[in-house]
Design an enzyme around this catalytic site. Structure first.
Site, short mmCIF file in Angstrom:
data_model
loop_
_atom_site.label_atom_id
_atom_site.label_comp_id
_atom_site.label_asym_id
_atom_site.label_seq_id
_atom_site.Cartn_x
_atom_site.Cartn_y
_atom_site.Cartn_z
N LYS A 136 0.85 -1.19 0.00
CA LYS A 136 0.00 0.00 0.00
C LYS A 136 0.89 1.24 0.00
O LYS A 136 1.95 1.25 0.65
CB LYS A 136 -0.88 -0.05 1.25
CG LYS A 136 -1.92 1.04 1.40
CD LYS A 136 -2.72 0.78 2.68
CE LYS A 136 -3.79 1.82 2.92
NZ LYS A 136 -4.57 1.51 4.16
N SER A 188 -9.28 1.22 3.50
CA SER A 188 -8.51 2.09 2.63
C SER A 188 -7.44 1.34 1.83
O SER A 188 -6.87 1.87 0.89
CB SER A 188 -7.84 3.18 3.48
OG SER A 188 -6.93 2.63 4.42
N SER A 217 -9.42 -1.19 7.57
CA SER A 217 -8.89 -0.94 6.23
C SER A 217 -8.21 -2.14 5.59
O SER A 217 -7.98 -2.15 4.38
CB SER A 217 -7.90 0.23 6.27
OG SER A 217 -8.57 1.43 6.58
#
Length: 709
Positions: free
Chosen positions: A328, A402, A426
């Protein structure tokens, strides 16, 4: 994959020792130069050169058992007794007792200079394990300061993390460290067996008596077996064992286990796999161009694969050798730009996050940075200036956030695994929406250095992988205490629990679910699916019990409806938001605008912190298995699956609802029982395997066809 067949030592005392291959470890105690080579601490301890030289006679037998254990896939753990160079972990009683004996033969003590360096001191030549039994890169080595193996070590957590229930013992000395460790394991619920020809000591009578005591009274502490039984059983087991992974489709990325088998057999090499990965990435960009924020140049990745191949040519392979992964884009990789999906915040990383470095050191190959909700704020996957990645199952539905693209990249088979982060769900929400495993470890157990904070006291790196086994393998690599991380938990404070050698299905476990009033947040379809899952969990050995869900609900409210949201501002920086608010993605801007404009009173912060402690204490009591608490809390990951259009229309309202079951996790410092949860989840996964929406061997062409229909 179905559990492997049990093995047995039929001639063990007091009766046959039966053990399952997939939850058994071989533990080799202290076969160090200091204990079995001349001029070490052991020779001083023994005092008789002839007797001492015979102790090393066990090495060939141990060597054979170790070789076969590796071959059939047993976990292998080594221990080394020794102390820090400053002797700060050496009690005076241990240091002085024997050398102070008026008529004793101990002329030298721990820390004194010997022919192989200072005696029993970590880092010295004599402290290390002998060459014949040198650990492989993926084998755990426990450095212990005592005769037992639990004090000031992570052994208990290592065993629990790996789901170990049975232990085979080898090592020295029988009368001291071997049986001391065995007794400690026995107290914690492990089934233990010493292989009698794989252990030795400095007094044969004491060795014999020690072994007799272990199995006396119908097995007071455990079993005594022999390596000949083990080797015979292993030979039969190898002949009966089917392939551990199904043959991979030519159009799918091989599993981590399959990759390892191919590399070891020479049927594949890292360069070939990397070329396949880039081919798949290029093809998937036509399906969803919003997955990647940055990708390594193909030629750089091929060069890295070639270098890896040369580095380990003819050597034991590390645990993630040649496994492609991505991260990420709020996790640092040296020399790479970290954006957190916010150009105003972007910077070039000067160092690599420790968690990523551990993966690289384990042989994994870095591919690139993945899209995410801006500043890791949101569960939708719809808050990025780099585009909106959609669910791998539907071009119209959200990917979740996320860690949005981390889940998509794994589900689409672009990489073998990915790192995300999880503050409020997330890592779990996007995993659910893409049909993969999203594992959120206990916060403070994975280094948070080199990670852009969302809410610093609540953040943790998470692992995205196709299966539990693969997520677990990655977790083993990154689960290392970082003494430089101020938010890291000391290993000694982490939860442990007794082991049930029968496993979750036969031994049973307790679980609770949210009350119906909370489950009604879910759509009718999701309520029905959850009810079905509850019944399946019961069939896996679970007993449904009631628990007070109030602290979980109230903790969820603390995250966004109280002062805790202001920690997000503190984590990124108040001045940054003041200066750059207008440049943020609209939903992100709205959230922080509201937080910045509230008339929060200082005392409210302390009040909310006190409530967080209160709710955490209540949750800990709910999970207090020693006092009748539950083993796991079983909840839906999400209450429904919104479309991208629905999320755009109601970005804040829908986002809050998506976190109904995930928001409380880190506020309450869950999940402390990582290994226990994974054990139970593994039984559940085995039951429902084959019900995934997209089979692991579905091709990109098939995925693309689904999106078009």
């Amino acid at each position: 994959m179905a559990p492997l067949a049990n093995m047995s030592l039929p001639n063990a005392r007091p009766y046959a020792f039966t053990f399952p291959r997939d939850t058994t470890a071989l533990i080799i105690i202290d076969i160090q130069r200091d204990f079995v080579d001349p001029d070490g601490f052991g020779s001083i301890q023994c005092g008789n050169p002839e007797i001492f030289s015979s102790v090393r006679n066990i090495v060939p037998a141990v060597q054979k058992v170790l070789e076969v254990s590796r071959d059939i896939g047993l976990q292998v753990i080594h221990t080394r007794e020794g102390h820090r160079p400053d002797l700060s972990d050496l009690p005076a009683a241990k240091r002085l007792r024997q050398i102070s004996a008026p008529n004793g033969h101990h002329t030298m003590g721990i820390g004194d200079q010997g022919p192989m360096g200072r005696l029993l001191i970590r880092g010295e030549y004599g402290h290390d394990i002998i060459d014949e039994l040198r650990p492989l890169p993926d084998e755990v080595v426990i450095d212990k300061p005592g005769k037992g193996s639990y004090w000031e070590t992570g052994l208990h957590r290592v065993l629990l993390a790996r789901g170990i229930t049975h232990l085979l013992f080898a090592g020295v000395t029988t009368e001291c460290c071997v049986t001391t460790t065995l007794r400690e394991c026995n107290d914690r619920g492990f089934e233990c067996c010493i292989l009698s020809d794989c252990t030795g000591g400095f007094d044969q009578q004491m060795v014999t008596t020690s072994l007799d005591i272990v199995c006396c009274n119908d097995g007071l502490f455990g079993y005594i077996g022999h390596s000949s039984d083990f080797l015979a059983q292993a030979s039969k087991s190898r002949n009966l064992t089917p392939p551990s992974t199904p043959p991979a489709s030519e159009n799918s990325l091989p599993s981590v286990a399959d990759l390892q088998q191919r590399y070891k057999s020479g049927t594949a090499d890292p360069e070939t796999i990397i070329c396949e990965v880039f081919d798949r990435i290029e093809k998937y960009m036509k399906i969803d161009p919003a997955v990647w924020i940055s990708i390594q140049p193909r030629e750089d990745s091929i060069a890295a694969a070639k270098a890896l191949y040369l580095k380990y040519s003819g050597k034991p392979l590390p645990p993630l050798y040649g496994v492609p992964f991505a991260v990420k884009d709020n996790i640092d990789v040296e020399g790479m730009k970290t954006t957190a999906a916010c150009e105003a915040f972007a910077y070039t990383a000067e160092s690599t996050a420790p968690a990523v470095q551990l993966l690289l050191d384990a042989g994994a190959l870095y591919i690139g940075k993945l899209n995410m909700d801006q500043l890791a704020t949101g569960l939708s996957g719809c808050r990025s200036p780099y585009g909106i990645p959609h669910s791998v199952h539907s071009k119209d539905h959200i990917s979740g956030g996320s860690s949005s693209a981390s889940a998509v990249a794994v589900a689409a088979g672009l990489v073998s695994f990915a790192l995300g982060t999880d503050t409020a769900g997330s890592g779990r929400v996007p995993a659910a929406f893409n049909g993969i495993v999203g594992f959120k470890p206990t916060k403070g157990t994975i280094s948070s250095r080199g990670v852009v904070p969302a809410c610093r006291s609540l953040d943790t790196i998470s692992v995205m992988a196709p299966t539990l086994a693969e997520a677990r393998k990655v977790w083993y690599v990154i689960d290392h205490h970082d003494s430089l991380d101020p938010f890291a938990k000391p290993p000694s404070c982490l939860s442990t629990w007794k082991t049930d050698f029968r496993g979750p299905k036969d031994g049973g476990f307790t679980f609770a679910i949210p009350p119906q009033s909370v489950l009604e947040t879910c759509s009718k379809q999701y309520q029905d699916l959850f009810a079905t899952s509850v019944q399946k969990l019961r069939s896996c050995g679970g007993s449904l019990v009631e628990t007070d869900y109030t602290p979980f609900t109230k903790a969820s409210d603390l995250l966004y409806n109280a002062s805790l949201v202001h920690e997000r501002i503190a984590s990124i920086g108040h001045d940054f938001f003041v200066d750059n608010l207008d440049s943020l993605q609209p939903a992100t801007k709205s959230l922080f605008s509201t937080a910045l404009s509230t008339s929060l009173k200082p005392w409210q912060v302390f009040s909310d912190q006190a409530l967080q402690v209160q709710y955490t204490h209540a949750a800990q009591h709910a999970f207090g298995t020693h006092s009748g608490g539950i083993d796991i809390l079983f909840v839906p990951s999400v209450p429904f699956h919104p479309t991208i259009k629905e999320m755009k229309d109601e970005p804040l309202v829908l986002n809050a609802k998506l976190g109904t079951f995930t928001h409380a996790g880190n506020v309450l410092d869950l999940c402390g029982y990582d290994g226990r949860v994974l054990d139970i989840a593994g039984v559940f996964e085995g039951l429902v395997m084959g019900e995934r929406k997209i089979p692991s061997d579905m091709t990109l062409d098939q995925i693309e066809t689904e999106h078009r229909t």
